[in-house]
Design a protein around this motif. Sequence first.
Motif, PDB file in Angstrom:
ATOM      1  N   ARG A  11       0.860  -1.178   0.000  1.00 56.25           N
ATOM      2  CA  ARG A  11       0.000   0.000   0.000  1.00 56.25           C
ATOM      3  C   ARG A  11       0.901   1.234   0.000  1.00 56.25           C
ATOM      4  N   GLU A  13       1.214   5.404  -1.253  1.00 61.05           N
ATOM      5  CA  GLU A  13       0.576   6.621  -1.732  1.00 61.05           C
ATOM      6  C   GLU A  13       1.539   7.364  -2.660  1.00 61.05           C
ATOM      7  N   VAL A  98       1.493   2.653  -8.626  1.00 57.02           N
ATOM      8  CA  VAL A  98       1.098   3.547  -7.554  1.00 57.02           C
ATOM      9  C   VAL A  98       0.128   4.557  -8.169  1.00 57.02           C
ATOM     10  N   THR A  99      -1.073   4.596  -7.653  1.00 60.93           N
ATOM     11  CA  THR A  99      -2.086   5.491  -8.202  1.00 60.93           C
ATOM     12  C   THR A  99      -2.731   6.314  -7.087  1.00 60.93           C
TER      13      THR A  99
END
Length: 230
Positions: A11, A13, A98-99
């Motif tokens: 995960r 950002e 990564v979005t």
Amino acid sequence: LRANSIQQQARVEPVPIDFVGDLGTAEGPKPHIFLFIVDSLRPDYLSTHNAAVTFTPHIGAFAADSYAFERAFTRYAGTGLAVPSIWAGGLLFHKEYVTPFAPMNALKKLLDGNGYRQFVAADHITDQLFVPANDAVPLMRTVSEMQHSFCATVDEMTAALHARAADDRPIFGHARTLDLHIGNIWSAKVPPGESYPGFFEPYAARVRAIDTCFGRFIADLKQAGLYEES
């Protein structure tokens, strides 16, 4: 490598990539920008890098009129991460992807900040990550991605530019073509009458075709008065 590569489940950002703290519209005329990625073009099949090559005269002439990088490497060997690393201008986290990618797309920030009109060929990477301007012109939407050829793409881009010749905003053209991709080249044939001793002939024949279309594209830019502005 196992610990730090292909972190698909991580995960993460996005971290904003801003080479200029307060990016505004640059003063004066802006150069037209054409970013063509030919997947997978080998340097040893270009006369700019190999004197034995005789079938890329137009690319050779363009290099002689420009600045050619002799030792340029992408950050990644695989297309999926190499292309967005070009847009970001540097190394990215090893994950597809990564979005949202927009905070990391330094190139797109430059284009939007300077009012570029955008002509972008669609593929699975640009569709996921490159958010086009509202009036962007999509290219190569009517054929499957593996059929994106350099000649068809630049011809479509040329037609789109002619259709909007009255628009004096700076131009950004982007395409990733797959004439030379292993998924296509394995079945390629050498056209009758062509021969490329010392080279893998089906590949060399396609490089020659790309060179011819590139030369036609450059000639068109010159005729339209766009070449010196690029």
